[in-house]
Design a protein around this motif. Structure first.
Motif: not given
Length: 405
Positions: A181-186, A188-189
């Protein structure tokens, strides 16, 4: 310098639902309330142990289960020592052979619950050491069994190992999901940032072409002034020659700086940039694609940067209509007030909902590009869905240059 220790978090404290966060506390409380009196009764009535000793062992074996919600390893040290002490104390009393030793059933239940808490919190290495300590103590106590070896020690070793394995697997699965989830957020940013930079580079290339045209005109006019104007004073001629040289130097510097934004796929961008007069062609092409479009034009002389931005906004808005609402009736209007150009693209809901979008994943350049273009020239942009269905894009583009303070 004094360091502030981080307050330990309870098990499942990061869960989104409140009942999940309270679950470890509820389980620990139920186990503690159920095992504490049960242990006292069983040790005194069945095993014949002294009441005070039985009470002390019950508190040491059950109460730390509440601590296990926050610090399971510390709770394990207390309960593990209390369980061993209880096994050794029971060697001093005469109890029936049918009763389990070294660990009565209530101790097994409490220890299994403790192992689950350990698995949800501690590392693999700690879990392995805990299991080895449990197995070693069970093997050692097996040699001192008062009625011969039984399956109690083996049962606790197996149940403890399985529970530790289960808790560790759940913890690692949660950790993997959290990192994903953290990697997906990064990611996406990063995608949004890359899209913004790419759109800015595209706008910079187009603005370069617009500015380069004006700079070239200035250079030509300054260079030919001596031939076009009669009786030009020498001072004025020198001034015009300096202006032409400065314009050429500025143009060369701008081309050198903007060269890093060009790539091998940008050859088509060397063509003249579109303006307001080309919007009608966009409307016709969209109508031929099956989308009914009405166009209200205005004969206005606007700066090239404003005309280019208006064209790109209409282009992207119509492309979004074709992608997401094929066949929807659409209105395009371009109007001029005293000091601004208004671009409006409004589409209604499509005649029938498409089974699937024409593009599964957009480039993400649409709204980003619109906002960047409007922001650069100091305008405003209003986009959003309509109450009855459809979408609206409205841009206000200033016709006069902004004063930069």
């Amino acid at each position: 310098m004094t360091s502030v220790k981080e307050r330990p978090r309870a098990l499942l404290a990061g869960a989104s639902r409140r009942w999940v966060r309270l679950l470890p506390w509820g389980v620990a409380f139920v186990l503690c309330v159920a095992l504490l009196p049960t242990t006292i009764v069983v040790l005194t009535a069945d095993y014949g142990l002294n009441g005070a000793v039985a009470s002390a062992l019950a508190v040491a074996q059950a109460a730390p289960l509440l601590l296990a919600v926050v610090r399971p390893l510390r709770a394990w040290f207390v309960i593990f020592a209390a369980d061993m002490a209880g096994a050794l104390v029971l060697l001093g009393v005469d109890f029936e052979e049918r009763l389990l030793w070294p660990f009565p059933p209530m101790e097994i239940v409490g220890y299994v619950g403790l192992c689950l808490a350990l698995g949800l919190r501690e590392s693999r290495r700690t879990l392995v050491l805990v299991w080895l300590a449990t197995a070693g103590v069970n093997v050692g106590l097996g040699f001192a069994a008062p009625h011969g070896a039984d399956a109690t020690s083996v049962l606790l070793t197996i149940l403890g190992g399985v529970t530790l394995l289960l808790g560790g697997a759940l913890r690692e699965r949660h950790e993997v999901q959290r990192r994903l989830a953290e990697q997906e957020t990064i990611s996406e940013a990063e995608r949004e940032r890359r899209t913004l930079l790419e759109e800015r580079a595209r706008i910079a290339r187009e603005l370069h072409d617009v500015v380069a045209h004006h700079m070239s005109v200035i250079t030509v006019q300054a260079d030919t002034a001596a031939y076009r104007l009669e009786r030009l004073p020498p001072d004025a001629q020198d001034e015009l020659t300096s202006i032409a040289a400065t314009a050429r130097e500025s143009l060369s510097e701008m081309r050198r700086l903007l060269g890093v934004l060009r790539n091998e796929d940008a050859h088509g961008e060397l063509a003249p940039q579109p303006d307001l007069t080309r919007i009608g062609q966009l409307v016709e092409a969209t109508a031929r694609a099956g989308t009914p479009v009405t166009f209200t034009d205005c004969d206005a002389e606007v700066p090239e940067a404003v005309g280019l931005s208006a064209y790109r906004i209409v282009q992207e808005a119509l492309a979004n209509v074709v992608r997401h609402a094929p066949g929807a009736p659409t209105q395009v209007s371009v109007s001029q007030d005293d000091d601004r150009l208004t671009v409006l693209v409004v589409n209604g809901p499509p005649p029938q909902a498409p089974a699937a979008p024409l593009e599964e994943r957009g480039t993400g350049h649409g709204l980003v590009g619109m906002r960047e273009r409007v922001r650069i020239i100091g305008g405003t942009l209003d986009v959003g869905p309509l109450p009855g269905g459809g979408f609206r894009v409205a841009a206000q583009l200033p016709l006069k240059e902004r004063n930069v303070t």
